[in-house]
Design an enzyme around this catalytic site. Structure first.
Site, PDB file in Angstrom:
ATOM      1  N   CYS B  52       0.774  -1.225  -0.157  1.00 43.16           N
ATOM      2  CA  CYS B  52      -0.164  -0.022  -0.054  1.00 43.16           C
ATOM      3  C   CYS B  52       0.672   1.436   0.064  1.00 43.16           C
ATOM      4  O   CYS B  52       0.394   2.328  -0.354  1.00 43.16           O
ATOM      5  CB  CYS B  52      -0.993  -0.015   1.201  1.00 43.16           C
ATOM      6  SG  CYS B  52      -0.384  -0.665   2.796  1.00 43.16           S
ATOM      7  N   HIS B 101      18.528  -0.318  -0.802  1.00 40.65           N
ATOM      8  CA  HIS B 101      17.130  -0.035  -0.717  1.00 40.65           C
ATOM      9  C   HIS B 101      16.450  -1.286  -0.620  1.00 40.65           C
ATOM     10  O   HIS B 101      15.662  -1.467   0.106  1.00 40.65           O
ATOM     11  CB  HIS B 101      16.758   0.542  -2.230  1.00 40.65           C
ATOM     12  CG  HIS B 101      15.351   0.809  -2.266  1.00 40.65           C
ATOM     13  ND1 HIS B 101      14.830   2.054  -1.552  1.00 40.65           N
ATOM     14  CD2 HIS B 101      14.265   0.324  -2.768  1.00 40.65           C
ATOM     15  CE1 HIS B 101      13.791   2.099  -1.733  1.00 40.65           C
ATOM     16  NE2 HIS B 101      13.249   1.219  -2.314  1.00 40.65           N
TER      17      HIS B 101
END
Lengths: 283, 439
Positions: B52, B101
């Protein structure tokens, strides 16, 4: 050489204390495996040391002050390793392992020479029965006091709403109170039959059961203190903080009776004076 | 021509929620986006990650410069984003940045709620999805396994995910620290408002006994009791409720405190000093603050819980610093591994060596070739160049392809030995001419 395992045990207990200390200061997420495995290793070495003493003396190795203190420390660590599986919070170890280490350091200052020939009254099965019971009781009181100390700190933190790292590290109040609730009857029971077995032993050797020797007197005072504790807990429903405070005070009495009385007040539990009354150390 | 890990994506920090809602890779359920990414030139492995708060494409590419644009093109087309918006909201991270990342995302260091545990499962699902589509290969497989390993280290070695940072969790955690195991504990709601219900719901998932609800209007209590599968009692029974409950949540609209120290003391005697955790979420307060001074009573109001949550968040941030160190360690390890994969230095060395031989041999025959015209001379150059290129082509292609096979180290080693690329010192060549010995 004769104290090799004992010395290894001291080193490992000190290592465990250091490991737990480092854990408390820097890490918060990781399990303190260094402290724990040092404690396990120390306990193993300690067990070997006691076994070695048993072979060396040819009897239950409890006849010198050295052995009594060492045995006390051994049972305390053993109980700690046992309850660690019920409550894995590592902070327990950071109190128990320094206690074990300092007891052993204290023991190393005591005489460990077994006098030859061994006094006949020490060559009886009353010795292990009396001493093991009394010292096991002491070890339970030691863990109860440790739990009590943690309870008071944790309770303070929750009441004053300081929910920090220490709070997260300490076990729940419920766990600590359970330790007190379960420890008290066991410890009290062991203390009671420890005193009774001592009296019976005295009766079988000297013909009188109770002679108000300082150790006996202080044992009785300790017994009364724990009797009060049992009463408050069972009848008045004392628990939590008050029970924790009592556990700490009670253990203060235990330690005084255990190591203080012989050193300060003498009596027939002491080894150094009145050789006629040479008797076992313990409660 | 070496291998690169690259991440192209957007998250809650770079894109507003409308964009994040738009870019969800929803159409990738059948793998169509993954497959079209995989078809791009220079893109060899693909994982598509969508939660989300983020939408990312992790790829292994041999062409760092142009692959990003092509990936952005596919992603933008799939979600109807024009060029400008792609540039505005997407980040492109190459190599070590990309690896870092991915590790940070998996370890929940890049999450909106620092240290939240769901992300690991979401990353795992995405990875499974891609590997079922055969879109992953040796590099991304290893990348993801290292990412999971790093996440595990972060979880075990730091407290990033430990302390509760929502009020409801803080309440449950405190209840556990006071009362131990909650399954057999009793919860009492004083006041049947919406707030109480919210606060209770989380607690109730930990408790197996039915909750007791007490309200000024009995009917409201009954209604909520039906909803929560609990029992309702009238307001007059408050003292009984207090004597029985282990957790009390108050939320009435009363102007005066309804639980005063005296009342609580009586309750404590009736419950034989069993500890009780009182949560006061009413405003104005339902519980007199002095109640907290009673032995065995632990009173927290909503502000207290909030400040604990705030403090815990600070603690997580502290732990995150330690977690970043772990991530950096793991990134360095991974980058060292990709370097060992790289066939490029060997290929360059091979090409250089062949070219050197060609030039030296031409120079040696310079006397015999002196009669050639410049055009003829040029032809000889071209022929020799073409010969060494033809010779080199197959080994070089092989080395490139083997770069990601498990035996790559063996192949690179053999190639270096056969062509004497490592220990082959220049003097040695001049002594032996072109007859390089095999060892």
């Amino acid at each position: 050489m004769d104290l090799l395992f004992f010395k290894i045990a001291i080193v490992l207990y000190l290592g465990a204390s250091l490991g737990y200390l480092i854990f408390l200061i820097i890490s918060s997420g990781a399990q303190p495996w260094i402290g724990f495995w040092c404690a396990v290793g120390g306990f193993a070495a300690h067990s070997l040391s006691i076994l070695h003493r048993a072979i060396f003396s040819g009897f239950v190795p409890l006849a010198t002050p050295f052995d009594a203190v060492s045995f006390f420390s051994w049972i305390t660590v053993g109980l700690f390793l046992m309850i660690r599986y019920r409550d894995p919070s590592p902070i327990f170890g950071s109190i128990v392992t320094p206690l074990a280490a300092s007891l052993l350091l204290y023991a190393s200052t005591l005489s460990y020479q077994i006098r030859e020939p061994i006094v006949p009254i020490l060559k009886t099965w009353w010795l292990p029965i009396h001493v093991v019971l009394a010292i096991a009781g002491n070890a339970i009181f030691a863990l109860m006091a440790t739990g009590g100390l943690m309870y008071i700190v944790q309770e303070r933190l929750i009441k004053t709403k300081r929910i920090g790292r220490l709070h997260h590290l300490l076990p729940s109040l419920e766990t600590l109170d359970t330790l007190n609730r379960h420890g008290l009857p066991f410890g009290f029971f062991l203390l009671t039959i420890g005193i009774i077995s001592g009296a019976l032993w005295a009766g079988s050797v000297w013909g009188f059961y109770w002679s108000w020797d300082p150790k006996e007197t202080w044992s009785l005072i300790t017994w009364l203190a724990y009797a009060v504790m049992v009463h408050q807990r069972v009848v008045l429903g004392w628990r939590g903080r008050r029970a924790a405070v009592l556990a700490i005070l009670g253990f203060g009495l235990v330690m005084f009776t255990f190591v203080g009385v012989s050193a300060l007040l003498g009596g027939h539990h002491a080894f150094d004076n009145r050789p006629r009354f040479m008797g076992p150390l313990g409660l | 021509m070496s291998l690169h890990v690259m991440v192209v994506g957007l998250n809650h920090m770079t894109a507003p929620v409308e964009i994040r809602e738009q870019v969800t890779f929803a159409r990738d359920n059948d793998g169509s986006i993954t497959r079209s990414l995989l078809r791009l030139d220079g893109v060899e492995e693909v994982i598509v990650l969508s939660t989300c708060n983020r939408a990312e494409v992790i790829v292994m590419t041999v062409d760092l410069e142009t692959a990003a644009d092509r990936i952005l093109g596919v992603v933008g087309e799939a979600h109807g984003l024009d060029e400008a918006r792609r540039r505005e909201f997407f980040y492109v991270k190459p190599d070590a940045d990309a690896v870092r990342h991915v590790f940070r995302v998996t370890a929940s260091l890049d999450s909106m709620v620092l240290g939240e545990p769901q992300i690991l499962g979401q990353v795992k699902d995405s990875y499974r999805h891609s590997s079922l589509l055969n879109a992953t290969g040796p590099v991304l497989n290893r990348l993801m396994h290292r990412a999971f390993f790093t996440a595990k280290r972060v979880r075990n070695e730091t407290g990033v995910g430990k302390a509760a940072i929502s009020v409801a969790y803080v309440a449950v955690e405190l209840a556990r620290k006071i009362l131990g195991d909650l399954t057999d504990k009793r919860v009492l709601l004083v006041g049947a408002g919406e707030m109480a219900e919210l606060a209770a719901r989380h607690l109730m998932s930990q408790v197996s006994r039915p909750v007791t609800i007490l309200n000024r209007t009995y009917d409201t209590a009954c209604a909520l009791a039906v909803q929560l599968c609990g029992a309702a009692i009238p307001m007059e029974e408050l003292d009984v409720g207090l004597a029985e409950a282990d957790v009390v949540i108050t939320s009435t609209g009363s102007r005066e405190p309804i639980i005063q120290p005296d009342r609580m003391r009586v309750a404590m005697r009736r419950r034989r000093n069993r500890p009780v955790f009182v949560i006061d979420i009413a405003m104005p307060r339902d519980v007199d603050p002095q109640v907290n001074d009673i032995d065995g009573v632990y009173l927290y109001n909503i502000d207290d819980l909030q400040s604990v949550a705030q403090e815990n968040l600070g603690e997580r941030r502290q732990e995150a610093i330690r977690a970043e160190k772990i991530v950096n360690e793991e990134v360095a390890k991974f980058m060292a591994w990709t370097k060992s994969l790289d066939a490029a230095p060997t290929i360059v060395a091979l090409k250089d060596k062949l070219e050197e031989i060609r030039i030296r041999e031409l120079a040696r025959l310079n006397g015999k070739l002196s009669g050639l015209s410049p055009e003829e001379r040029e032809t000889v150059e071209a022929i020799t160049r073409s010969i060494i290129n033809k010779i080199a082509h197959d080994p070089i292609t092989f080395l490139r392809r083997s770069g990601i096979s498990p035996k790559r180290n063996v192949y690179l080693d053999v190639a270096q030995k056969i062509f004497r690329l490592n220990g082959g010192l220049p003097e040695e060549f001049s002594r032996h001419g072109i007859e390089t010995e095999e060892e």
